[in-house]
Each structure stands twice: as structure tokens, then as C-alpha cells.
Design a protein around this motif. Structure first.
Motif, PDB file in Angstrom:
ATOM      1  N   GLY A  25       0.771  -1.172  -0.059  1.00 33.53           N
ATOM      2  CA  GLY A  25       0.062   0.023   0.015  1.00 33.53           C
ATOM      3  C   GLY A  25       0.787   1.342  -0.034  1.00 33.53           C
ATOM      4  O   GLY A  25       0.518   2.146  -0.853  1.00 33.53           O
ATOM      5  N   VAL A  26       1.973   1.170   0.835  1.00 28.35           N
ATOM      6  CA  VAL A  26       2.670   2.427   0.813  1.00 28.35           C
ATOM      7  C   VAL A  26       3.467   2.412  -0.417  1.00 28.35           C
ATOM      8  O   VAL A  26       3.747   3.918  -0.943  1.00 28.35           O
ATOM      9  N   ILE A  27       3.957   1.457  -1.038  1.00 31.01           N
ATOM     10  CA  ILE A  27       4.738   1.625  -2.492  1.00 31.01           C
ATOM     11  C   ILE A  27       3.748   2.095  -3.202  1.00 31.01           C
ATOM     12  O   ILE A  27       4.085   2.898  -4.210  1.00 31.01           O
ATOM     13  N   LEU A  28       2.442   1.645  -3.373  1.00 37.25           N
ATOM     14  CA  LEU A  28       1.442   2.234  -4.402  1.00 37.25           C
ATOM     15  C   LEU A  28       1.231   3.725  -4.212  1.00 37.25           C
ATOM     16  O   LEU A  28       0.812   4.476  -5.159  1.00 37.25           O
ATOM     17  N   MET A  29       1.046   4.138  -2.850  1.00 35.53           N
ATOM     18  CA  MET A  29       1.132   5.628  -2.568  1.00 35.53           C
ATOM     19  C   MET A  29       2.257   6.435  -2.832  1.00 35.53           C
ATOM     20  O   MET A  29       2.053   7.467  -3.506  1.00 35.53           O
ATOM     21  N   LEU A  30       3.370   5.738  -2.858  1.00 35.65           N
ATOM     22  CA  LEU A  30       4.454   6.475  -3.248  1.00 35.65           C
ATOM     23  C   LEU A  30       4.569   6.705  -4.977  1.00 35.65           C
ATOM     24  O   LEU A  30       5.309   7.523  -5.332  1.00 35.65           O
ATOM     25  N   LYS A  31       4.193   5.643  -5.528  1.00 34.08           N
ATOM     26  CA  LYS A  31       4.033   5.582  -6.991  1.00 34.08           C
ATOM     27  C   LYS A  31       3.203   6.540  -7.624  1.00 34.08           C
ATOM     28  O   LYS A  31       3.279   6.905  -8.944  1.00 34.08           O
ATOM     29  N   ALA A  32       2.181   6.800  -6.944  1.00 28.32           N
ATOM     30  CA  ALA A  32       1.179   7.602  -7.521  1.00 28.32           C
ATOM     31  C   ALA A  32       1.555   9.061  -7.960  1.00 28.32           C
ATOM     32  O   ALA A  32       2.380   9.579  -7.574  1.00 28.32           O
ATOM     33  N   ASN A  33       1.388   9.371  -9.262  1.00 28.93           N
ATOM     34  CA  ASN A  33       1.937  10.362  -9.770  1.00 28.93           C
ATOM     35  C   ASN A  33       1.121  11.575  -9.548  1.00 28.93           C
ATOM     36  O   ASN A  33      -0.222  11.393  -9.048  1.00 28.93           O
ATOM     37  N   HIS A  34       1.616  12.857  -9.865  1.00 31.48           N
ATOM     38  CA  HIS A  34       0.944  13.960  -9.500  1.00 31.48           C
ATOM     39  C   HIS A  34      -0.300  14.445 -10.155  1.00 31.48           C
ATOM     40  O   HIS A  34      -1.378  14.853  -9.683  1.00 31.48           O
ATOM     41  N   GLU A  35      -0.459  13.833 -11.398  1.00 26.27           N
ATOM     42  CA  GLU A  35      -1.723  14.108 -12.193  1.00 26.27           C
ATOM     43  C   GLU A  35      -2.949  13.206 -11.737  1.00 26.27           C
ATOM     44  O   GLU A  35      -3.964  13.794 -11.783  1.00 26.27           O
ATOM     45  N   GLU A  36      -2.489  11.989 -11.131  1.00 28.31           N
ATOM     46  CA  GLU A  36      -3.537  11.162 -10.625  1.00 28.31           C
ATOM     47  C   GLU A  36      -4.152  11.779  -9.242  1.00 28.31           C
ATOM     48  O   GLU A  36      -5.287  11.946  -9.032  1.00 28.31           O
ATOM     49  N   VAL A  37      -3.215  12.477  -8.566  1.00 26.60           N
ATOM     50  CA  VAL A  37      -3.785  13.112  -7.256  1.00 26.60           C
ATOM     51  C   VAL A  37      -4.474  14.297  -7.708  1.00 26.60           C
ATOM     52  O   VAL A  37      -5.449  14.676  -6.911  1.00 26.60           O
ATOM     53  N   ASN A  38      -4.227  15.099  -8.496  1.00 29.33           N
ATOM     54  CA  ASN A  38      -5.051  16.305  -8.833  1.00 29.33           C
ATOM     55  C   ASN A  38      -6.284  16.043  -9.942  1.00 29.33           C
ATOM     56  O   ASN A  38      -7.142  16.985  -9.728  1.00 29.33           O
ATOM     57  N   ASN A  39      -6.513  14.921 -10.332  1.00 30.43           N
ATOM     58  CA  ASN A  39      -7.824  14.704 -11.263  1.00 30.43           C
ATOM     59  C   ASN A  39      -9.065  14.517 -10.165  1.00 30.43           C
ATOM     60  O   ASN A  39      -8.971  14.020  -9.156  1.00 30.43           O
ATOM     61  N   GLN A  40     -10.430  14.693 -10.784  1.00 32.90           N
ATOM     62  CA  GLN A  40     -11.456  14.580 -10.117  1.00 32.90           C
ATOM     63  C   GLN A  40     -11.792  13.045  -9.860  1.00 32.90           C
ATOM     64  O   GLN A  40     -11.479  12.344 -10.918  1.00 32.90           O
ATOM     65  N   GLY A  41     -12.274  12.618  -9.002  1.00 31.26           N
ATOM     66  CA  GLY A  41     -12.710  11.221  -9.039  1.00 31.26           C
ATOM     67  C   GLY A  41     -11.550  10.253  -8.299  1.00 31.26           C
ATOM     68  O   GLY A  41     -10.658  10.706  -7.747  1.00 31.26           O
ATOM     69  N   VAL A  42     -11.787   9.016  -8.264  1.00 36.39           N
ATOM     70  CA  VAL A  42     -10.926   7.980  -7.789  1.00 36.39           C
ATOM     71  C   VAL A  42      -9.963   7.523  -8.652  1.00 36.39           C
ATOM     72  O   VAL A  42     -10.563   6.900  -9.717  1.00 36.39           O
ATOM     73  N   SER A  43      -8.643   7.321  -8.584  1.00 39.28           N
ATOM     74  CA  SER A  43      -7.776   6.962  -9.622  1.00 39.28           C
ATOM     75  C   SER A  43      -7.697   5.479  -9.380  1.00 39.28           C
ATOM     76  O   SER A  43      -7.945   4.835  -8.232  1.00 39.28           O
TER      77      SER A  43
END
Length: 79
Positions: A25-43
Motif C-alpha cells: 500500500g505504501v509503495i502504491l502511494m509513493l508511485k502515485a503521480n501528480h496527475e492522478e492526485v489532482n484529477n477529479q474522482g478516484v484513480s
């Protein structure tokens, strides 16, 4: 193999499962890129992180129940 040994092995396996889930889970969190975080909805990444954290909670709950059973059995043999 006694019941205590069997329960102890299951507790260890659940603890390892919880550890693996939290690390993934932590590795997935660290891999999340900036665009995914800023988009609307759930990535996709967010869904995968959520799935790993729920899996961790499930492993921990099972380990707690098994530990309680282990202690009840151990107490029964001591008395």
C-alpha cells in the motif's frame, strides 16, 4: 502438531500478510503521480491503495482473533 503450534503459525502468517499489505500500500502511494492526485474522482492507484489497506485490516483482525484463541487454549492447559 498441537493446536497451540498451529494457531501460532497462523498468527505469524497473518502478521506477515499484514506487513506485506502495508508495504504494498505504501509503495502504491509513493508511485502515485501528480496527475492522478489532482484529477477529479478516484484513480486506479487510489483504489489499489485502499484495497491494500483493507487487506491489512483483515489480516490484523484475523490475527487478533487467533491470538485470543491461542491465549484461551494456553490458559486452559495451564489451569
Amino acid at each position: 502438531m498441537t493446536m497451540q503450534t498451529f494457531l501460532f503459525i497462523l498468527i505469524i502468517l497473518c502478521a506477515i500478510g499484514a506487513l506485506v499489505s502495508i508495504v504494498r500500500g505504501v509503495i502504491l502511494m509513493l508511485k502515485a503521480n501528480h496527475e492522478e492526485v489532482n484529477n477529479q474522482g478516484v484513480s486506479k492507484s487510489g483504489l489499489a491503495q485502499n484495497k491494500m489497506m483493507w487487506r491489512r485490516i483483515q489480516f490484523q483482525a484475523i490475527a487478533v482473533v487467533l491470538a485470543a484463541l491461542f491465549l484461551m487454549i494456553a490458559r486452559g492447559h495451564a489451569g
